[in-house]
Design an enzyme around this catalytic site. Structure first.
Site, PDB file in Angstrom:
ATOM      1  N   LYS A   1      30.875  41.772  73.723  1.00 11.04           N
ATOM      2  CA  LYS A   1      29.431  41.832  73.945  1.00 11.04           C
ATOM      3  C   LYS A   1      28.770  40.495  73.604  1.00 11.04           C
ATOM      4  O   LYS A   1      27.804  40.102  74.244  1.00 11.04           O
ATOM      5  CB  LYS A   1      28.829  42.995  73.148  1.00 11.04           C
ATOM      6  CG  LYS A   1      29.286  44.357  73.665  1.00 11.04           C
ATOM      7  CD  LYS A   1      28.946  44.528  75.146  1.00 11.04           C
ATOM      8  CE  LYS A   1      29.352  45.844  75.745  1.00 11.04           C
ATOM      9  NZ  LYS A   1      29.011  45.979  77.166  1.00 11.04           N
TER      10      LYS A   1
ATOM     11  N   SER B   1      25.207  44.406  73.885  1.00  8.42           N
ATOM     12  CA  SER B   1      24.990  45.420  72.840  1.00  8.42           C
ATOM     13  C   SER B   1      24.473  44.769  71.563  1.00  8.42           C
ATOM     14  O   SER B   1      24.793  43.608  71.265  1.00  8.42           O
ATOM     15  CB  SER B   1      26.306  46.125  72.515  1.00  8.42           C
ATOM     16  OG  SER B   1      26.156  46.898  71.332  1.00  8.42           O
TER      17      SER B   1
ATOM     18  N   ASN C   1      27.251  47.002  84.057  1.00 12.69           N
ATOM     19  CA  ASN C   1      26.995  48.002  83.016  1.00 12.69           C
ATOM     20  C   ASN C   1      28.267  48.575  82.393  1.00 12.69           C
ATOM     21  O   ASN C   1      28.303  48.835  81.193  1.00 12.69           O
ATOM     22  CB  ASN C   1      26.161  49.145  83.627  1.00 12.69           C
ATOM     23  CG  ASN C   1      26.208  50.400  82.775  1.00 12.69           C
ATOM     24  OD1 ASN C   1      25.569  50.491  81.730  1.00 12.69           O
ATOM     25  ND2 ASN C   1      27.003  51.374  83.202  1.00 12.69           N
TER      26      ASN C   1
ATOM     27  N   ASP D   1      38.662  50.250  89.318  1.00 14.61           N
ATOM     28  CA  ASP D   1      38.643  49.767  87.936  1.00 14.61           C
ATOM     29  C   ASP D   1      38.246  48.282  87.952  1.00 14.61           C
ATOM     30  O   ASP D   1      38.965  47.460  88.526  1.00 14.61           O
ATOM     31  CB  ASP D   1      40.061  49.959  87.365  1.00 14.61           C
ATOM     32  CG  ASP D   1      40.163  49.570  85.904  1.00 14.61           C
ATOM     33  OD1 ASP D   1      39.316  48.783  85.433  1.00 14.61           O
ATOM     34  OD2 ASP D   1      41.107  50.038  85.245  1.00 14.61           O
TER      35      ASP D   1
ATOM     36  N   TYR E   1      35.206  45.077  70.596  1.00 14.49           N
ATOM     37  CA  TYR E   1      34.016  45.412  71.403  1.00 14.49           C
ATOM     38  C   TYR E   1      32.877  44.415  71.165  1.00 14.49           C
ATOM     39  O   TYR E   1      32.278  43.901  72.121  1.00 14.49           O
ATOM     40  CB  TYR E   1      33.578  46.829  71.039  1.00 14.49           C
ATOM     41  CG  TYR E   1      32.331  47.324  71.727  1.00 14.49           C
ATOM     42  CD1 TYR E   1      32.357  47.730  73.060  1.00 14.49           C
ATOM     43  CD2 TYR E   1      31.118  47.411  71.043  1.00 14.49           C
ATOM     44  CE1 TYR E   1      31.208  48.212  73.689  1.00 14.49           C
ATOM     45  CE2 TYR E   1      29.979  47.896  71.662  1.00 14.49           C
ATOM     46  CZ  TYR E   1      30.022  48.293  72.979  1.00 14.49           C
ATOM     47  OH  TYR E   1      28.886  48.762  73.595  1.00 14.49           O
TER      48      TYR E   1
HETATM   49  P1  NAP Z   1      29.539  55.773  79.007  1.00 15.92           P
HETATM   50  O1  NAP Z   1      28.583  56.904  78.890  1.00 15.92           O
HETATM   51  O2  NAP Z   1      30.872  55.884  78.373  1.00 15.92           O
HETATM   52  O3  NAP Z   1      29.718  55.417  80.571  1.00 15.92           O
HETATM   53  C1  NAP Z   1      30.544  54.371  80.940  1.00 15.92           C
HETATM   54  C2  NAP Z   1      30.567  54.234  82.451  1.00 15.92           C
HETATM   55  O4  NAP Z   1      31.419  53.112  82.783  1.00 15.92           O
HETATM   56  C3  NAP Z   1      31.164  55.441  83.160  1.00 15.92           C
HETATM   57  O5  NAP Z   1      30.505  55.618  84.389  1.00 15.92           O
HETATM   58  C4  NAP Z   1      32.606  55.037  83.382  1.00 15.92           C
HETATM   59  O6  NAP Z   1      33.225  55.649  84.502  1.00 15.92           O
HETATM   60  C5  NAP Z   1      32.446  53.556  83.661  1.00 15.92           C
HETATM   61  N1  NAP Z   1      33.663  52.778  83.419  1.00 15.92           N
HETATM   62  C6  NAP Z   1      34.386  52.713  82.283  1.00 15.92           C
HETATM   63  N2  NAP Z   1      35.425  51.892  82.439  1.00 15.92           N
HETATM   64  C7  NAP Z   1      35.360  51.422  83.711  1.00 15.92           C
HETATM   65  C8  NAP Z   1      36.161  50.536  84.474  1.00 15.92           C
HETATM   66  N3  NAP Z   1      37.256  49.968  83.961  1.00 15.92           N
HETATM   67  N4  NAP Z   1      35.811  50.279  85.759  1.00 15.92           N
HETATM   68  C9  NAP Z   1      34.706  50.868  86.285  1.00 15.92           C
HETATM   69  N5  NAP Z   1      33.906  51.711  85.621  1.00 15.92           N
HETATM   70  C10 NAP Z   1      34.232  51.991  84.338  1.00 15.92           C
HETATM   71  O7  NAP Z   1      28.908  54.428  78.402  1.00 15.92           O
HETATM   72  P2  NAP Z   1      27.371  54.054  78.110  1.00 15.92           P
HETATM   73  O8  NAP Z   1      27.047  54.452  76.727  1.00 15.92           O
HETATM   74  O9  NAP Z   1      26.514  54.496  79.229  1.00 15.92           O
HETATM   75  O10 NAP Z   1      27.474  52.462  78.118  1.00 15.92           O
HETATM   76  C11 NAP Z   1      27.154  51.688  79.245  1.00 15.92           C
HETATM   77  C12 NAP Z   1      27.094  50.234  78.816  1.00 15.92           C
HETATM   78  O11 NAP Z   1      26.118  50.063  77.786  1.00 15.92           O
HETATM   79  C13 NAP Z   1      28.418  49.721  78.232  1.00 15.92           C
HETATM   80  O12 NAP Z   1      28.623  48.390  78.638  1.00 15.92           O
HETATM   81  C14 NAP Z   1      28.185  49.805  76.745  1.00 15.92           C
HETATM   82  O13 NAP Z   1      28.979  48.895  76.054  1.00 15.92           O
HETATM   83  C15 NAP Z   1      26.707  49.450  76.669  1.00 15.92           C
HETATM   84  N6  NAP Z   1      26.040  49.888  75.465  1.00 15.92           N
HETATM   85  C16 NAP Z   1      25.952  51.213  75.152  1.00 15.92           C
HETATM   86  C17 NAP Z   1      25.285  51.569  73.983  1.00 15.92           C
HETATM   87  C18 NAP Z   1      25.121  53.015  73.566  1.00 15.92           C
HETATM   88  O14 NAP Z   1      24.638  53.244  72.445  1.00 15.92           O
HETATM   89  N7  NAP Z   1      25.491  53.980  74.383  1.00 15.92           N
HETATM   90  C19 NAP Z   1      24.735  50.599  73.144  1.00 15.92           C
HETATM   91  C20 NAP Z   1      24.849  49.284  73.490  1.00 15.92           C
HETATM   92  C21 NAP Z   1      25.501  48.925  74.656  1.00 15.92           C
HETATM   93  P3  NAP Z   1      34.160  56.981  84.340  1.00 15.92           P
HETATM   94  O15 NAP Z   1      33.223  58.115  84.209  1.00 15.92           O
HETATM   95  O16 NAP Z   1      34.929  56.999  85.598  1.00 15.92           O
HETATM   96  O17 NAP Z   1      34.980  56.741  83.110  1.00 15.92           O
END
Ligand code: NAP
Length: 248
Positions: free
Chosen positions: A160, A143, A91, A64, A156
């Site tokens: 960001k 983000s 990420n 974590d 959040y």
């Molecule tokens: P996601 O599908 O929920 O995946 C999140 C990843 O982070 C998973 O591999 C998760 O591992 C890991 N994770 C979560 N908490 C953690 C921790 N405390 N320590 C280590 N690993 C951790 O999210 P996503 O949509 O791909 O987002 C990735 C990044 O892009 C984030 O920073 C998010 O804020 C940003 N973002 C996303 C969007 C969007 O529309 N999706 C838009 C803007 C920005 P587990 O599987 O083990 O939980």
């Protein structure tokens, strides 16, 4: 393109981090990623990376990023094993949405601990090795809501926005060491994070996106590789928006 490069990605088991891991695997990097919960998802990412590149070196490490002692220990072990980290992709991120009037302290703290403190923990552990090698690429995923705000996401969006200041300050500190520090600001990307949103919210976003489609994790991954490559070696302190025109 990344044959001799060692990449560490936080949160590579799902979503954007997974797409980034696969893209680096395709381009011959040694890829280490971390995750916290699902061993099955992490194993599946490793399996797909091996399918893409059977000769590659890939590893998933469970910890974590919000826990400083675990981050120190696990990233220290990665550095001992591989000798260095050339490219860090910050990420991993979480949401704990609530209108501010109802937001609990725990929701605020949890999001800050992962999204902001986690970036500190990982970058702090990697940067010394980059300075020693006079080479490094640090790419953090911020983000669009860190720029434009969003109801229900005061926690959040604040984390960001913090990435913007972090990226720009570190770029100034580390530029003379041949370390590029940049961020990517995605808009609405189809992953687990956005899947659970109500249809009405999705529709509202769609109406604001000039390209009239949601982004894919691969759209972000390709830009991460650009910022990690020497094609972007004169870019630092930059925030690259990948949002279909949602917010310009
Ligand atoms: P996601 O599908 O929920 O995946 C999140 C990843 O982070 C998973 O591999 C998760 O591992 C890991 N994770 C979560 N908490 C953690 C921790 N405390 N320590 C280590 N690993 C951790 O999210 P996503 O949509 O791909 O987002 C990735 C990044 O892009 C984030 O920073 C998010 O804020 C940003 N973002 C996303 C969007 C969007 O529309 N999706 C838009 C803007 C920005 P587990 O599987 O083990 O939980």
């Amino acid at each position: 393109m990344f044959k001799d490069k060692i990449v560490f990605i936080t949160g590579g088991s799902r979503g954007i981090g997974k797409a980034v891991a696969l893209e680096f695997a395709k381009h011959d990097a040694t890829v280490i990623f971390n995750y916290t919960n699902s061993d099955d998802s992490a194993n599946e990412t490793i399996r797909l990376m091996k399918e893409i590149n059977s000769q590659g070196t890939f590893e998933a490490v469970k910890f974590d990023i919000s826990i400083t002692s675990d981050s120190d220990e696990k990233i220290g072990a990665i550095l001992d094993k591989y000798g260095r980290i050339d490219i860090l992709v910050n990420n991993a991120g979480i949401t704990r949405d609530s209108l501010f009037m109802r937001m609990k302290e725990s929701q605020w703290d949890e999001v800050f601990n992962v999204n902001a403190k986690g970036v500190f923990n990982c970058t702090k552990n990697v940067v010394r090795s980059m300075v020693k090698n006079q080479y490094g690429k640090i790419i953090s995923i911020t983000s669009v809501v860190g720029e434009m705000g969003n109801p229900g996401q005061a926690n959040y969006s604040s984390t960001k926005s913090a990435i913007f200041g972090f990226t720009k300050s570190l770029a100034k500190e580390l530029g003379s060491k041949n370390i590029n520090v940049n961020a990517i600001s995605p808009g609405f990307i189809e992953t687990d994070i956005t899947e659970g949103l109500p249809d009405a919210i999705k529709q509202k976003y769609m109406e604001m996106i000039p390209l009239a489609k949601f982004g894919q994790a691969e759209d972000v991954a390709k830009s991460v590789l650009f910022l990690a490559s020497d094609d972007s070696s004169y870019i630092t302190g930059e925030i690259l928006k990948i949002n279909g025109g949602l917010y310009t």
